[in-house]
Design an enzyme around this catalytic site. Structure first.
Site, PDB file in Angstrom:
ATOM      1  N   ARG A  81     -42.854   3.336  41.428  1.00 24.12           N
ATOM      2  CA  ARG A  81     -43.785   3.062  40.012  1.00 24.12           C
ATOM      3  C   ARG A  81     -44.756   2.033  40.034  1.00 24.12           C
ATOM      4  NH1 ARG A  81     -42.277   7.100  41.379  1.00 24.12           N
ATOM      5  NH2 ARG A  81     -40.934   8.595  40.342  1.00 24.12           N
ATOM      6  N   GLU A 118     -40.758   1.630  32.221  1.00 21.85           N
ATOM      7  CA  GLU A 118     -41.266   2.082  33.040  1.00 21.85           C
ATOM      8  C   GLU A 118     -42.378   2.324  32.572  1.00 21.85           C
ATOM      9  OE1 GLU A 118     -42.455   6.673  35.322  1.00 21.85           O
ATOM     10  OE2 GLU A 118     -40.139   5.854  35.501  1.00 21.85           O
ATOM     11  N   SER A 137     -39.239   8.824  31.159  1.00 25.03           N
ATOM     12  CA  SER A 137     -37.944   7.412  31.503  1.00 25.03           C
ATOM     13  C   SER A 137     -38.169   6.261  30.899  1.00 25.03           C
ATOM     14  CB  SER A 137     -38.031   7.660  32.954  1.00 25.03           C
ATOM     15  OG  SER A 137     -37.414   8.918  33.606  1.00 25.03           O
TER      16      SER A 137
END
Length: 339
Positions: free
Chosen positions: A163, A331, A240
Site C-alpha cells: 500500500r 490507509e 479499509s
C-alpha cells in the site's frame, strides 16, 4: 477547458466529509499540467482529487487549490498472448476492470469493485484478494513538478511496497497515465487469496474464468460494505481505514493470523486486532461508527464531520496500541488532520 469554482470536498469524497476548497476541474493531460503549474506559480498548495475514495479532509477544507483529474482514454495494443494497455489517470478503475474481463484481458479481475480512478492505483499500490497494481503495472507517465517535464517511470522506479510507492507521501509527481501488461486469456491470474478460492471452489494457486472471479469478488466486497451504494451508509467510508501491520512474528499476540511478508516479517490482520481490542461491528454512534459489515471500515452514518471520523479512528488506534503494543497506521491520506 478547465473550470474553477468554490466547492465542498464532502461532495467529492466517499466518506462525504471535508470542508470547502477552490476546485479546478481538468479534462485533458495538458489542462492538468497547466493547472498544476499555474497553482505553483501562484504559490498555492495543491491537492489532486480523483475519485475521493482515499481521502479524509479536514472540516476546515483545503486552503490551496484542489485540482480534479478528469481526462480519460484507453489505448490497447494486443499481441497473440499479451495486451499492453495505457490508461488515462481519470478513467474509472472498476470500469477498466469490467472492460478487461469482457475483453479477455487477465490480471485485474481480483481487484474488481475498488472505487476511485486509475491514476490513484500506483499511489497506494492498490490491491485486494491477493492481487496488487504492481503485479501488472509496467510504467507510469507523470508530470515531474521538480524538473517541469513529462516523464515515464518504470515499475522498478516506483518503489512499490505494501500500500505504498514513491508517489504516496511525496508531491513531486502528478500521475497522468498508467500502462499495464495483461495476459490474453479467459482464465484469471492464479487465485492467491484463500477466501476467494473457497468462494470459487478452486485451490489457491489455480485459475478460474474471469467473469466468475469478478462476480465472486464483487459479492465478497458487497457483503463487507466495500462496494459503493449511496443508500447504504456502510459504504460511506474510505474503505479499509487501517493497513494490516507487518511485524516480526515474535511481536504478534497469540492467535493473531499471520501471512508471509518480505524480509522474514509477517503480516497480520488489522481487523483481528481491532475486534480483539474490544471493538465490534457497528461500534460508534449515529454520526461515525464502524461498518456493521466490516470492522476495518470507519463509516459516516449520515451527518458525521471529519472530526467525528478522526476521533473514532484515534480511539481505535490508541486501544489497539494499549492492548497489543502494535501501532495501526491509516490507509487513506489525511489532509489537514491527523490521528
Amino acid at each position: 477547458m478547465s473550470t474553477a469554482e468554490r466547492a465542498a470536498l464532502a461532495d467529492y469524497t466517499t466518506l462525504r466529509v471535508g470542508g470547502s476548497t477552490n476546485l479546478t476541474r481538468t479534462t485533458s493531460e495538458d489542462e492538468l499540467v497547466d493547472a498544476v503549474q499555474s497553482a505553483e506559480d501562484a504559490g498555492d498548495a495543491i491537492l489532486l482529487l480523483g475519485g475521493g475514495s482515499n481521502l479524509v479532509v479536514s472540516d476546515d477544507g483545503f486552503p490551496g487549490t484542489t485540482i480534479g483529474i478528469g481526462h480519460t482514454g484507453i489505448d490497447a495494443q494486443e499481441s497473440a498472448d499479451r495486451v499492453t494497455v495505457r490508461v488515462a489517470a481519470g478513467e474509472s478503475w472498476d470500469e477498466l476492470v469490467a472492460r478487461a474481463v469482457e475483453a479477455g484481458w487477465s490480471g485485474l479481475e481480483a481487484m474488481s469493485g475498488i472505487p476511485g480512478l486509475v491514476g490513484a492505483t500506483p499511489i497506494q499500490n492498490v490491491g485486494a484478494y491477493g492481487a496488487e497494481t504492481s503485479d501488472v503495472l509496467i510504467s507510469v507517465d507523470v508530470w515531474d513538478r521538480q524538473r517541469h517535464e513529462r516523464r515515464t517511470l518504470s515499475a522498478a522506479e516506483c518503489g512499490f511496497g505494501y500500500r505504498s510507492s514513491i508517489f504516496k507521501y511525496a508531491h513531486r509527481y502528478v500521475v497522468l497515465a498508467v500502462t499495464f501488461e495483461l495476459a490474453r486469456s479467459e482464465q484469471s491470474a492464479p487465485v492467491r487469496y484463500a477466501e476467494l478460492a473457497r468462494t470459487l471452489g478452486v485451490t489457491a494457486g489455480e485459475s478460474a474464468p474471469l467473469g466468475a472471479v469478478r462476480e465472486a469478488v464483487l459479492g465478497l466486497r458487497g457483503g463487507k460494505g466495500m462496494v459503493l451504494d449511496a443508500a447504504d451508509h456502510d459504504t460511506w467510508s474510505a474503505g479499509s481505514f487501517f493497513t494490516n501491520p507487518i511485524l516480526p512474528a515474535i511481536a504478534l499476540p497469540e492467535g493473531a493470523p499471520t501471512y508471509p511478508a518480505d524480509d522474514g516479517m509477517v503480516k497480520t490482520s488489522a481487523a483481528w486486532l481491532i475486534e480483539h481490542a474490544g471493538f465490534h461491528k457497528g461500534f460508534g454512534n449515529d454520526r461515525a461508527a464502524l461498518s456493521s459489515k466490516h470492522t476495518l471500515a470507519i463509516t459516516n452514518r449520515g451527518s458525521a464531520s471529519t472530526a467525528d471520523i478522526v476521533e473514532l479512528a484515534r480511539e481505535i488506534r490508541d486501544e489497539v496500541r494499549g492492548t497489543f503494543g502494535i501501532e495501526l497506521h491509516p490507509e487513506p491520506l489525511l489532509i489537514g488532520c491527523s490521528l
